[in-house]
Motif scaffolding. Sequence first.
Motif, short mmCIF file in Angstrom:
data_model
loop_
_atom_site.label_atom_id
_atom_site.label_comp_id
_atom_site.label_asym_id
_atom_site.label_seq_id
_atom_site.Cartn_x
_atom_site.Cartn_y
_atom_site.Cartn_z
N GLY A 202 6.43 0.75 7.45
CA GLY A 202 6.97 0.68 8.62
C GLY A 202 8.10 1.50 9.21
N PHE A 203 9.00 1.47 8.07
CA PHE A 203 9.69 2.34 8.78
C PHE A 203 10.81 2.71 7.10
CE2 PHE A 203 14.18 3.66 10.21
CZ PHE A 203 14.09 4.26 10.56
N LEU B 45 8.78 7.88 8.16
CA LEU B 45 8.38 6.81 8.17
C LEU B 45 8.02 6.07 10.01
CD1 LEU B 45 4.99 5.99 9.07
CD2 LEU B 45 6.04 4.94 7.26
N ASN B 46 7.20 5.87 11.24
CA ASN B 46 8.27 5.41 11.89
C ASN B 46 6.75 4.33 12.74
OD1 ASN B 46 10.00 3.43 13.97
ND2 ASN B 46 10.47 5.13 15.50
N VAL C 100 -2.38 -6.86 8.98
CA VAL C 100 -2.03 -7.32 7.82
C VAL C 100 -0.62 -8.09 7.65
CG1 VAL C 100 0.40 -5.00 7.62
CG2 VAL C 100 -1.87 -4.25 8.18
N ALA C 101 0.05 -8.06 6.42
CA ALA C 101 0.82 -9.89 6.41
C ALA C 101 1.83 -9.74 6.24
CB ALA C 101 0.93 -10.30 4.88
N ALA C 102 2.71 -8.12 6.27
CA ALA C 102 3.90 -7.94 6.52
C ALA C 102 3.95 -6.79 6.46
CB ALA C 102 4.92 -8.50 5.40
N ILE C 103 5.24 -6.26 7.19
CA ILE C 103 5.74 -4.61 7.13
C ILE C 103 7.37 -4.61 6.27
CG2 ILE C 103 6.82 -3.19 9.06
CD1 ILE C 103 4.59 -3.52 9.70
N LYS C 104 6.74 -3.78 5.81
CA LYS C 104 8.36 -3.38 4.63
C LYS C 104 9.14 -2.53 5.66
CE LYS C 104 9.13 -3.12 -0.05
NZ LYS C 104 8.62 -3.10 -1.90
N LEU C 105 10.31 -1.96 5.58
CA LEU C 105 10.64 -1.61 5.66
C LEU C 105 11.84 -0.52 4.41
CD1 LEU C 105 13.42 -3.06 9.14
CD2 LEU C 105 11.36 -2.15 8.50
N GLU C 106 12.18 0.62 4.33
CA GLU C 106 12.57 1.64 3.41
C GLU C 106 14.14 1.52 3.30
OE1 GLU C 106 14.10 4.73 0.69
OE2 GLU C 106 14.17 4.21 3.16
N GLY C 107 14.45 1.57 2.56
CA GLY C 107 16.26 1.68 2.28
C GLY C 107 17.22 1.26 1.37
N ARG C 108 16.99 0.72 0.34
CA ARG C 108 17.85 0.20 -0.65
C ARG C 108 19.04 0.81 -0.31
NH1 ARG C 108 15.50 -2.28 -5.67
NH2 ARG C 108 14.15 -0.83 -5.48
N GLN C 109 19.17 2.30 -0.61
CA GLN C 109 20.04 3.01 -0.78
C GLN C 109 21.28 3.35 0.49
OE1 GLN C 109 16.86 4.07 -0.33
NE2 GLN C 109 16.79 5.64 0.17
N LEU D 131 1.20 -1.68 -0.16
CA LEU D 131 -0.20 0.23 -0.66
C LEU D 131 0.70 1.30 -0.07
CD1 LEU D 131 -2.60 -0.97 2.63
CD2 LEU D 131 -3.04 -1.02 0.09
N PRO D 132 0.20 1.72 -0.79
CA PRO D 132 1.46 3.56 -0.58
C PRO D 132 1.47 3.66 0.70
CG PRO D 132 -0.54 3.71 -2.74
CD PRO D 132 -0.31 2.43 -2.00
N ARG D 133 1.98 5.71 0.81
CA ARG D 133 1.80 5.62 2.32
C ARG D 133 1.35 6.85 2.24
NH1 ARG D 133 8.79 5.11 2.44
NH2 ARG D 133 7.46 4.58 -0.20
N VAL D 134 0.17 6.74 2.17
CA VAL D 134 -0.90 8.43 1.56
C VAL D 134 -2.35 7.71 2.37
CG1 VAL D 134 -0.11 9.00 -0.58
CG2 VAL D 134 -1.64 7.03 -0.63
N LEU D 135 -2.23 6.85 2.82
CA LEU D 135 -3.44 5.71 3.83
C LEU D 135 -3.78 5.83 4.92
CD1 LEU D 135 -4.46 2.52 1.66
CD2 LEU D 135 -5.04 5.12 1.45
N SER D 136 -4.73 6.30 5.94
CA SER D 136 -4.74 6.50 8.00
C SER D 136 -4.67 5.18 7.39
CB SER D 136 -6.11 6.94 7.59
OG SER D 136 -7.51 6.49 7.45
N MET D 137 -5.28 5.34 9.34
CA MET D 137 -4.83 3.49 10.33
C MET D 137 -6.38 3.21 9.64
SD MET D 137 -3.04 1.35 11.64
CE MET D 137 -3.72 -0.31 11.11
N ALA D 138 -7.19 4.02 9.64
CA ALA D 138 -8.34 3.47 9.28
C ALA D 138 -8.78 2.91 7.94
CB ALA D 138 -9.70 4.42 9.24
N GLN D 139 -8.63 3.58 7.20
CA GLN D 139 -8.23 3.13 5.52
C GLN D 139 -6.95 2.06 5.42
OE1 GLN D 139 -6.76 6.49 3.72
NE2 GLN D 139 -8.19 7.44 3.16
#
Length: 331
Positions: A164-165, A252-253, A266-275, A140-148
Amino acid sequence: MELVCPAGNLTSLKAAVDAGADAVYIGFRDATNARNFEGLNFDHDSMAQGIAHAHARGRRVFLALNTYPRPEGWPTWQSAVDRAADLGVDALIAADIGVLDYASTRHPGLNLHLSVQGSATSYEALRFYHEQFGVRRAVLPRVLSMAQVRQVVEHSPVQIEVFGFGSLCVMVEGRCLLSSYAAGKSPNTHGVCSPAAAVQWVETSKGLETRLGGVLVDSVPKGANAGYPTLCKGRYQVDGQTCYAIEQPTSLNTLDLLPELTEAGVAAIKLEGRQRSPAYVRQVTQVWRAAIDSCLRDPEHYRPLQEWQQVLGRVSEGQQTTLGAYARTWQ
């Protein structure tokens, strides 16, 4: 709940796996990958080594083939799909409908995930991708609220993965062309935001200026830290004031939201930062492994430890963190 961690090279992949990642996501060294930075990513041999390292430890490897092909480059994207299938990746993360169609037709056994670059924010959109291409999971894009997020998960025909981060993207995530304005390349088309060749650091009598393709992005006093220049996180004059007009550099945290994300399904938490560096990957993976395990053991009494937050705070963009759109109660 699965922990999905970034790996921009083989060292980072091993760091993530050895620190507790359930899965890692990686990319080829070309424009099929939205983190196509110089010196990062995988060739055939290093990817084969990484997959072998992960599989020997019971972990999975996802390949991000998440950009939008230009007509003249279509064979490159076809070849990338074929190579991914031959290498035995556990999932292909894609956004473009043509890429998804080719992958599902040519390699029907290949597990497909919808990339955040697809900007799918409703369960109706997810149903389309599931029915047409057999997509099994969506980020999911990081533009949704928790309710959404809860609403999408409740009605979605596919597994849901959320960030998630890590560094935040702005506006309509997955459709960023701002970099093209100054540098001629964007993450969606060439796989790179603010390419290094277009970045300039200019010392002036007042301090340090950062420019992208000649466009002034930020100016800081002498001795102050200057972030890597991206147009979305630059400072501009608006109504007579100089400010971060679009997005302030922050990360984001969602450690505080783990019980809610778990309860939502939610099935999975994804961490950003391949760079980011292997040290960053190791640190954030260790923290999130411990946090997820703690939450799953006893979600009712789960509380993020102060030392976890301190580690994440030190490696956050701008050394600041936010709940982002998750906390928007009005959405």
